[in-house]
Design a protein around this motif. Structure first.
Motif, PDB file in Angstrom:
ATOM      1  N   LEU A  88      -8.687   3.790  -3.073  1.00 26.43           N
ATOM      2  CA  LEU A  88      -7.275   4.526  -2.686  1.00 26.43           C
ATOM      3  C   LEU A  88      -6.449   3.425  -1.724  1.00 26.43           C
ATOM      4  O   LEU A  88      -7.224   2.916  -0.776  1.00 26.43           O
ATOM      5  CB  LEU A  88      -7.475   5.716  -2.054  1.00 26.43           C
ATOM      6  N   VAL A  98      -3.588   3.274   0.902  1.00 29.43           N
ATOM      7  CA  VAL A  98      -2.664   3.949   1.672  1.00 29.43           C
ATOM      8  C   VAL A  98      -2.168   2.877   2.622  1.00 29.43           C
ATOM      9  O   VAL A  98      -2.981   2.351   3.251  1.00 29.43           O
ATOM     10  CB  VAL A  98      -3.197   5.199   2.320  1.00 29.43           C
ATOM     11  N   GLU A 108       0.430  12.103   7.645  1.00 27.33           N
ATOM     12  CA  GLU A 108       1.277  12.103   6.540  1.00 27.33           C
ATOM     13  C   GLU A 108       0.199  11.647   5.336  1.00 27.33           C
ATOM     14  O   GLU A 108       0.100  11.730   4.278  1.00 27.33           O
ATOM     15  CB  GLU A 108       2.381  11.421   6.498  1.00 27.33           C
ATOM     16  N   LEU A 109      -0.404  10.584   5.935  1.00 27.35           N
ATOM     17  CA  LEU A 109      -1.423   9.871   4.772  1.00 27.35           C
ATOM     18  C   LEU A 109      -2.876  10.450   4.930  1.00 27.35           C
ATOM     19  O   LEU A 109      -3.403  10.402   3.843  1.00 27.35           O
ATOM     20  CB  LEU A 109      -1.365   8.419   5.181  1.00 27.35           C
ATOM     21  N   SER A 151      -4.119  12.810   1.715  1.00 29.40           N
ATOM     22  CA  SER A 151      -4.307  12.083   0.500  1.00 29.40           C
ATOM     23  C   SER A 151      -5.758  11.326   0.579  1.00 29.40           C
ATOM     24  O   SER A 151      -6.448  11.306  -0.502  1.00 29.40           O
ATOM     25  CB  SER A 151      -3.424  10.898   0.289  1.00 29.40           C
ATOM     26  N   LYS A 183      -8.183  14.397   0.084  1.00 26.43           N
ATOM     27  CA  LYS A 183      -8.190  14.819  -1.522  1.00 26.43           C
ATOM     28  C   LYS A 183      -8.874  13.657  -2.158  1.00 26.43           C
ATOM     29  O   LYS A 183      -9.631  14.091  -3.245  1.00 26.43           O
ATOM     30  CB  LYS A 183      -6.679  14.964  -1.927  1.00 26.43           C
ATOM     31  N   HIS A 184      -8.479  12.303  -2.197  1.00 25.47           N
ATOM     32  CA  HIS A 184      -9.356  11.333  -2.730  1.00 25.47           C
ATOM     33  C   HIS A 184     -10.862  11.290  -2.699  1.00 25.47           C
ATOM     34  O   HIS A 184     -11.755  11.262  -3.597  1.00 25.47           O
ATOM     35  CB  HIS A 184      -8.848  10.155  -2.239  1.00 25.47           C
ATOM     36  N   ARG A 190      -6.012  20.024   7.214  1.00 30.27           N
ATOM     37  CA  ARG A 190      -7.016  18.933   6.730  1.00 30.27           C
ATOM     38  C   ARG A 190      -8.441  19.795   6.896  1.00 30.27           C
ATOM     39  O   ARG A 190      -9.170  19.368   5.940  1.00 30.27           O
ATOM     40  CB  ARG A 190      -6.727  17.939   7.430  1.00 30.27           C
TER      41      ARG A 190
END
Length: 134
Positions: free
Chosen positions: A21, A23, A33-34, A37, A40-41, A65
């Protein structure tokens, strides 16, 4: 091993392990903000209950989170400030060999590209070599 350098429109993940991933933040640090993701990844890549050991950086510690992780079988353990270098057993047991392979890959890259500085766009290939050979 040969580490070619892509000349046009390089990406940080060129040559990285499959499923990596990408980012990026303006500061280079993880942000609030990051981080969702990333969680989730991580959840997408795992299939059973797992443990993530994190420092207590502010981007990691939000109810959103923690709830996301808990609902997906991910246990989050945070370490006290300024102790991760002392308390992470993986540094000795797992990452030691990974670091040795990474150093070998980096030395090879430097020999193949004499006089050219390593950039963020070259690191993923060295990491991939280390990941495949660990």
């Amino acid at each position: 091993m040969v580490f070619p350098r892509k000349k046009f429109n390089p990406r940080m993940t060129d040559g990285a392990p499959h499923g990596t991933l990408e980012v990026v933040s303006d500061s280079g640090w993880m942000t609030r903000e990051l981080f969702p993701s990333v969680v989730k990844h991580y959840i997408k890549q795992t299939s059973s209950t797992t443990l993530i050991i994190l420092d207590n950086h502010e981007s990691h510690l939000t109810i959103e989170r923690i709830t996301l992780a808990k609902e997906n079988g991910v246990i989050i353990l945070t370490l006290p400030p300024h102790t991760s270098n002392k308390l992470l057993p993986l540094d000795v047991s797992v990452f030691f060999s990974f670091k040795a392979f990474y150093n070998t890959a980096l030395q090879t890259w430097l020999l193949d590209h004499a006089g050219i500085p390593v950039t963020i766009f070259d690191i993923a290939r060295c990491v991939n070599y280390s990941f495949e050979n660990r």
